[in-house]
Scaffold this active site. Structure first.
Site, PDB file in Angstrom:
ATOM      1  N   ASP A 169       0.869  -1.176   0.000  1.00 13.79           N
ATOM      2  CA  ASP A 169       0.000   0.000   0.000  1.00 13.79           C
ATOM      3  C   ASP A 169       0.910   1.232   0.000  1.00 13.79           C
ATOM      4  O   ASP A 169       1.572   1.520   0.994  1.00 13.79           O
ATOM      5  CB  ASP A 169      -0.906  -0.043   1.236  1.00 13.79           C
ATOM      6  CG  ASP A 169      -1.929   1.091   1.263  1.00 13.79           C
ATOM      7  OD1 ASP A 169      -1.663   2.142   0.642  1.00 13.79           O
ATOM      8  OD2 ASP A 169      -2.981   0.927   1.911  1.00 13.79           O
ATOM      9  N   LYS A 205      -6.510   9.935  -1.818  1.00  7.54           N
ATOM     10  CA  LYS A 205      -5.619  10.748  -1.002  1.00  7.54           C
ATOM     11  C   LYS A 205      -4.753  11.641  -1.898  1.00  7.54           C
ATOM     12  O   LYS A 205      -5.280  12.501  -2.582  1.00  7.54           O
ATOM     13  CB  LYS A 205      -4.805   9.841  -0.080  1.00  7.54           C
ATOM     14  CG  LYS A 205      -5.645   8.779   0.649  1.00  7.54           C
ATOM     15  CD  LYS A 205      -6.631   9.370   1.644  1.00  7.54           C
ATOM     16  CE  LYS A 205      -7.656   8.366   2.156  1.00  7.54           C
ATOM     17  NZ  LYS A 205      -7.129   7.133   2.716  1.00  7.54           N
TER      18      LYS A 205
HETATM   19  C1  LIG Z   1      -7.610   5.826   2.877  1.00  6.12           C
HETATM   20  C2  LIG Z   1      -6.696   4.665   2.775  1.00  6.12           C
HETATM   21  C3  LIG Z   1      -7.118   3.440   2.246  1.00  6.12           C
HETATM   22  C4  LIG Z   1      -8.559   3.202   1.809  1.00  6.12           C
HETATM   23  O1  LIG Z   1      -8.886   3.973   0.710  1.00  6.12           O
HETATM   24  P1  LIG Z   1     -10.389   4.511   0.389  1.00  6.12           P
HETATM   25  O2  LIG Z   1     -10.178   5.238  -0.886  1.00  6.12           O
HETATM   26  O3  LIG Z   1     -10.797   5.355   1.542  1.00  6.12           O
HETATM   27  O4  LIG Z   1     -11.250   3.306   0.249  1.00  6.12           O
HETATM   28  C5  LIG Z   1      -6.195   2.411   2.146  1.00  6.12           C
HETATM   29  N1  LIG Z   1      -4.920   2.576   2.562  1.00  6.12           N
HETATM   30  C6  LIG Z   1      -4.479   3.733   3.100  1.00  6.12           C
HETATM   31  C7  LIG Z   1      -3.070   3.843   3.536  1.00  6.12           C
HETATM   32  C8  LIG Z   1      -5.346   4.813   3.216  1.00  6.12           C
HETATM   33  O5  LIG Z   1      -4.903   5.945   3.755  1.00  6.12           O
END
Ligand SMILES: *Cc1c(COP(=O)(O)O)cnc(C)c1O
Length: 392
Positions: A186, A211
């Site tokens: 991630d 984000k």
């Molecule tokens: C926000 C986030 C997610 C999930 O993403 P969404 O677009 O809210 O479903 C996954 N991993 C990290 C590190 C995040 O900050």
């Protein structure tokens, strides 16, 4: 495919790629930006073959330039895959684990990913081993299984959310490979401008496009990127059959946001470093978590594998949970809200979420540094710290 988004030689820098990739072909009077295509289906009479659009759940021309740009930025050999949210991408990635398999995951993974893995494990689909991702020996032990079954997937997140622990990506990817585990990283916190997990040995990169990539807190979207054709085929199949597809407007907005990613990341990272240093010496703050600080346990690793330190930092507020809550309420410029990676600075006490692990301190605030003037951001923090100190 009818429209081929323009792509570029490998020689372009990432800060150019974000601007230049995914433009329509240069013909006289063509639009400079790709159009939003609103169609649930595509004309066709003969046999449907691989690569045909066929139906709007399988493909949409509005996704293509974004998928192309994400692939180029991550250094992948295949187009990325956009999903309706980051968690939809998490769901597709977890579907790779065979039934009865083993998943190794950081105990401070993004909360939604952790809850999803725990729920799937509780149903008996696979077993879950949570680890301190900064501790190589512990992670390698969980991967090999120390006598038990070896892992099928290693989930990486670095720095973690919200503890900002830094994983040794190179060593852990090699260790996972040695036991045949697929590595998913991630990369939401770093963006491909700061960290390139595929280059460090990860098989798949995941983004919450919501984000930094989209960057304006107005889109929910996710993405997966891989150079492995079999994995990509499985992930694409999952998206097509489970249906967690991106809306065309969201994909278009995300590409529009991506155009300024390099500028936003540069500015936010510089401000985050500045604020972390000032907060570190402030009496109202017990501790600052930020891999950019020399004092941070993840600093050397971060320096070795990242091109910067990101722009999320955490503070442990002196005086405990109530003071932390009062501090958030005393701010005027910083917005109290969850999420991160937008142009506007956000702050949140993470333990206000019932699901947040209790290893996250109750007085911890997560700060997502935006692109406002850093002195304005500091002045607001300083006045709020003073206001709560006076109340104590
Ligand atoms: C926000 C986030 C997610 C999930 O993403 P969404 O677009 O809210 O479903 C996954 N991993 C990290 C590190 C995040 O900050």
């Amino acid at each position: 495919m009818t429209t081929e988004p323009s792509s570029h030689p490998d020689t372009l820098s990432p800060d150019t790629v974000v601007v230049a990739t995914g433009r329509p072909a240069r013909v006289h009077d063509a639009a400079v930006n790709p159009p939003i295509v609103l169609s649930s289906t595509y004309v066709g009479t003969g046999q449907v073959v691989d690569g045909d659009r066929a139906y709007g759940r399988y493909s949409n021309p509005t996704w293509d330039p974004l998928e192309q740009a994400l692939s180029e930025l991550e250094g992948a050999e295949l187009p990325g895959l956009v999903f309706s949210s980051g968690l939809a991408a998490v769901s597709a990635a977890l579907s790779i684990i065979p039934v009865g398999g083993v998943l190794v995951m950081p105990r401070h993974s993004y909360q939604g990913a952790l809850v999803m893995a725990q729920e799937l494990a509780a149903k008996g689909l696979f077993s879950l081993r949570t680890v301190d991702i900064a501790n190589n020996d512990e992670v390698i032990g969980a991967l090999t299984g120390s006598g038990e079954k070896a892992a099928d997937m290693l989930w990486l997140e670095s720095p973690t959310n919200p503890m900002l622990e830094v994983a040794d990506l190179h060593v852990l990817c090699r260790s996972a490979q040695a036991v045949g585990a697929v590595v998913v990283t991630d990369n939401t916190f770093c963006t491909p401008l700061v960290q390139k997990p595929l280059d460090l040995g990860s098989d798949v990169v995941l983004h919450s496009v919501t984000k930094y990539l989209a960057g304006h807190s107005d889109v929910i979207l996710g993405a997966l990127v891989t150079s492995n054709p079999e994995l990509r085929a499985q992930l694409l199949h999952h998206r097509s059959i489970h249906g967690a597809i991106a809306g065309p407007f969201e994909a278009w907005l995300a590409l529009r946001g991506l155009r300024t990613l390099a500028l936003r990341v540069e500015r936010a990272q510089a401000s985050a470093m500045d604020l972390a240093q000032r907060l570190e010496t402030h009496d109202g703050v017990d501790k600052v978590l930020f891999p950019g600080l020399d004092s941070d346990p993840g600093h050397d690793r971060a320096k070795a594998q990242m091109l910067g330190f990101g722009s999320v930092l955490c503070i442990e507020v002196a005086g405990g949970e109530e003071t932390a809550t009062a501090l958030v309420e005393a701010l005027r410029l910083w917005t109290p809200a969850t999420s991160l990676g937008g142009v506007e600075s956000l702050i949140e006490r993470r333990r206000r979420h019932a699901n947040e692990p209790d290893t996250v301190p109750a007085n911890l605030l997560r700060l997502s540094v935006g692109i406002e003037n850093v002195e304005d951001l500091w002045n607001d923090l300083a006045q709020a710290l003073e206001a709560v100190a006076a109340q104590r």
